[in-house]
Design an enzyme around this catalytic site. Structure first.
Site, short mmCIF file in Angstrom:
data_model
loop_
_atom_site.label_atom_id
_atom_site.label_comp_id
_atom_site.label_asym_id
_atom_site.label_seq_id
_atom_site.Cartn_x
_atom_site.Cartn_y
_atom_site.Cartn_z
CB SER A 107 -0.94 -0.07 1.21
OG SER A 107 -1.79 1.01 1.24
CB THR A 133 0.42 -1.14 9.47
OG1 THR A 133 0.46 0.24 9.82
CG2 THR A 133 -1.00 -1.54 9.14
CG ASP A 143 -6.43 0.45 -0.33
OD1 ASP A 143 -5.66 1.42 -0.21
OD2 ASP A 143 -6.29 -0.61 0.33
CG ASP A 186 -3.36 3.89 -0.93
OD1 ASP A 186 -4.02 3.62 -1.94
OD2 ASP A 186 -3.30 3.14 0.06
CG ASP A 245 -3.02 -0.61 -1.96
OD1 ASP A 245 -3.15 0.56 -1.56
OD2 ASP A 245 -3.38 -1.59 -1.29
CD GLU A 298 -9.26 2.98 8.15
OE1 GLU A 298 -9.06 2.42 9.21
OE2 GLU A 298 -8.49 2.88 7.18
CB ALA A 299 -9.61 10.44 9.09
P1 NG1 Z 1 -2.38 1.45 11.83
O1 NG1 Z 1 -0.93 1.34 11.49
O2 NG1 Z 1 -2.96 0.33 12.62
O3 NG1 Z 1 -2.68 2.82 12.44
C1 NG1 Z 1 -2.98 2.19 9.32
C2 NG1 Z 1 -4.05 3.23 9.25
C3 NG1 Z 1 -5.39 2.53 9.20
C4 NG1 Z 1 -5.47 1.50 8.09
C5 NG1 Z 1 -4.24 0.61 8.11
C6 NG1 Z 1 -4.14 -0.31 6.92
C7 NG1 Z 1 -4.17 5.43 10.33
C8 NG1 Z 1 -4.09 6.18 11.59
N1 NG1 Z 1 -4.04 4.11 10.43
O4 NG1 Z 1 -3.19 1.41 10.46
O5 NG1 Z 1 -6.40 3.48 9.09
O6 NG1 Z 1 -5.66 2.12 6.85
O7 NG1 Z 1 -3.02 1.36 8.18
O8 NG1 Z 1 -3.53 0.25 5.82
O9 NG1 Z 1 -4.33 6.02 9.25
ZN ZN Z 2 -3.73 1.17 0.34
#
Ligand code: NG1
Ligand code: ZN
Length: 544
Positions: free
Chosen positions: A64, A499, A280, A276, A278, A370-371
């Site tokens: 991603s 992540t 999504d 982004d 990939d 998601e924001a």
């Molecule tokens: P983590 O690393 O758990 O905060 C991030 C994004 C998630 C989601 C995932 C998967 C933020 C704060 N967190 O997760 O919304 O998109 O990556 O790609 O943006």
């Molecule tokens: Zn992505």
């Protein structure tokens, strides 16, 4: 299961000893050179999951928005959804098993999940444009083959396109054709039909600048653009011809730095968006006449979409419900606007689209974002029934039902999808005659700041109330509460990332300065109370 063959081939995809990975919110993600064994094993696991569900399962090779040197893998369940939780655990076990334990772990999973090993398996595979992706996806296919499964290699795809393929294949073609052509035609047809109904689709609605993060989105949008060009012309930037993937560009960069990507020339009041790596996620933005940058993130996208859908629902006059699903990262102003002005119920779930997706399925129309710009809208069969019955309705209602039908076709029902969301947004702006500034003016975001803190073990932080409150370590939530009290319109929370090996800190307040101070103070509290390592968190002014 030919255990001898598994052992033999597994040795060709040997696990570096000592490496431990966790199947997180985005599957496995790390440096590409550490992933060969994980890919092979995820091929094995996908074949087992396919046997168990007697359905097609997907495997996407991508990391991603992470840097180009990283890679990752994510399994896609039969209805295009993220992998079921018990299988996430199996994925972690299998990925971390030492070579000699592989057979036992595979047998364990098969027994626990009552997999009929005689059953056929079919796995579809997609990959992004990273240099490492082709070889890694080959390892996935090796894994599928060793378990006696069949596969189809789609080659280069956006993540949501792979979700779409899986969904199509498991719904007997009712959702759409499981080909790129099928995807392009389904979405474009719906878009062009919608746009035709716009009375004011003047020139200003016809063109859009797209930053493709130097990723797969560029290739796929270029293949697709002629299908919808009568409704919209897109100008692509960061198309991968020169720059590096996700480097100083893309939706994640724009959202987290709150500034435009490099490599894109923006004139004032021009509508722009970023995908982004990939494709999504999507965010929009523009420069006003004074040169100020305005970000329109996932929250404002959800607001635009849900207000439009609510109007359509009111038009067809049925008691079908609509709900918006957000996470703790949603800007406080967006939640307030949705609840108080638009009178749409809002729900908050844990971070990670699978949580949002799940909650959104509870409504006739569930809009989730998601924001950071990852999201879509889901529609119940009750909505589809209503549309089918609309033939008998009066003209105005029929028109609304038709629009709703096109919107449903345009939204990727299997996953958040930057291309699909972009076309939905473009159609709504044209139908409502809204400029990007008018859209932005729906509400004003509260200034906010997101920071990361390094700690020895991020699992010491546990949370409750959809991640908005810390339960452990002791004293942390009390410290946050005291800090928040010092600022106006303020809110802050911390959570371990799913992540990255970091703790994320989020703060918002009435001014950027206050949000920055609060985020820094909360970072210090995390550093002190949750075992910070390395340098103490710096004030925001030193970072940006
Ligand atoms: P983590 O690393 O758990 O905060 C991030 C994004 C998630 C989601 C995932 C998967 C933020 C704060 N967190 O997760 O919304 O998109 O990556 O790609 O943006
Ligand atoms: Zn992505």
């Amino acid at each position: 299961m030919d255990l001898g063959a598994i052992t033999k081939y597994s040795a060709l995809h040997a696990k570096p000893s000592g490496l431990v990975l966790q199947y997180g919110t985005a599957g496995f993600r790390t440096k590409a050179e550490h992933l060969d064994h994980v890919m092979f094993r995820m091929g094995l696991l996908a074949a087992l999951r396919s046997k168990q569900t007697k359905s097609t399962v997907g495997v996407m090779v991508t990391a991603s928005h992470n840097p180009e040197e990283d890679n990752g893998v994510k399994l896609v369940d039969p209805l295009g959804e993220m992998l079921a939780p018990s299988w996430e655990e199996h994925a972690t076990c299998l990925a971390n098993a030492e070579e000699q334990d592989m057979q036992r772990v595979l047998i364990d999973i098969s027994e626990k999940e009552a997999v009929n090993l005689q059953q056929d398996a079919f796995v579809v595979v997609g990959r992004d444009t990273r240099p490492s992706s082709e070889k890694l996806s080959q390892s996935v296919m090796d894994g599928v083959t060793v378990l006696g499964g069949q596969f189809h290699d789609y080659g280069l795809l956006t993540t949501p396109q792979l979700h779409y393929m899986v969904y199509c294949r498991n719904t007997g073609g009712r959702y759409g054709k499981a080909t790129l052509e099928g995807y392009y035609q389904k979405l474009s047809k719906a878009f062009v039909e919608l746009i035709k109904q716009a009375s004011c689709s003047g020139d200003e609605y016809r063109s859009l600048k797209v930053d493709c993060a130097n990723g797969i989105g560029a290739l796929k949008l270029r293949e697709m653009e002629h299908y919808f060009s009568q409704g919209l012309s897109v100008q692509l930037f960061n198309d991968g011809s020169k720059g590096k993937l996700n480097h100083l560009c893309g939706a994640d960069f724009v959202k987290s730095h709150q500034k435009p990507p490099q490599g894109m020339e923006i004139k004032s009041n021009e509508r722009c968006c970023s995908f982004d790596g990939d494709a999504d996620r999507i965010v929009y933005y523009y420069h006003d006449a004074d040169g100020h940058f305005h970000l329109i993130d996932g929250d404002k996208i959800a607001t635009l979409i849900s207000s439009f859908l609510k109007e359509l629902l009111m038009e067809i006059g049925e008691n079908l419900n609509i709900g918006v699903v957000q996470t703790a990262y949603a800007n406080g102003s967006s939640t307030r606007y949705l609840e108080e002005v638009m009178k749409v119920p809002v729900y908050c779930t844990k971070t990670g689209v699978k949580h949002l997706h799940h909650k959104a399925q509870e409504f006739d129309i569930g809009v989730y974002f998601e924001a950071n710009g990852h999201g879509t809208a889901l529609f119940s069969t009750a909505v589809e029934m209503k549309i089918k019955q609309s033939e008998q309705l009066e003209e105005k209602k029929r028109k609304a039902a038709k629009m709703l039908e096109n919107i449903i076709d345009l939204f990727n029902q299997a996953a958040g999808d930057a291309i699909s969301d972009m076309l939905v947004i473009e159609a709504i702006l044209a139908l409502k005659g809204l400029t990007v500034q008018q859209w932005d003016a729906l509400y004003t975001d509260l200034p906010n700041r997101q920071l990361k803190v390094q700690v020895a073990d991020r699992r010491v932080i546990s949370t409750t109330n959809a991640e908005r409150q810390a339960v452990t370590p002791p004293g942390l939530q009390e410290a946050i509460n005291d800090l928040v009290k010092k600022y106006k319109l303020s809110r802050a929370f911390v959570r371990p990332s799913g992540t990255e090996d970091v703790v994320r800190v989020y703060a918002e307040a009435d001014s950027q300065e206050s949000a920055d101070h609060l985020a820094h103070e909360v970072s210090l509290a995390v550093f002190q109370l949750a075992g910070g390592i390395g340098e103490r968190p710096q004030p925001v002014s030193c970072l940006y």
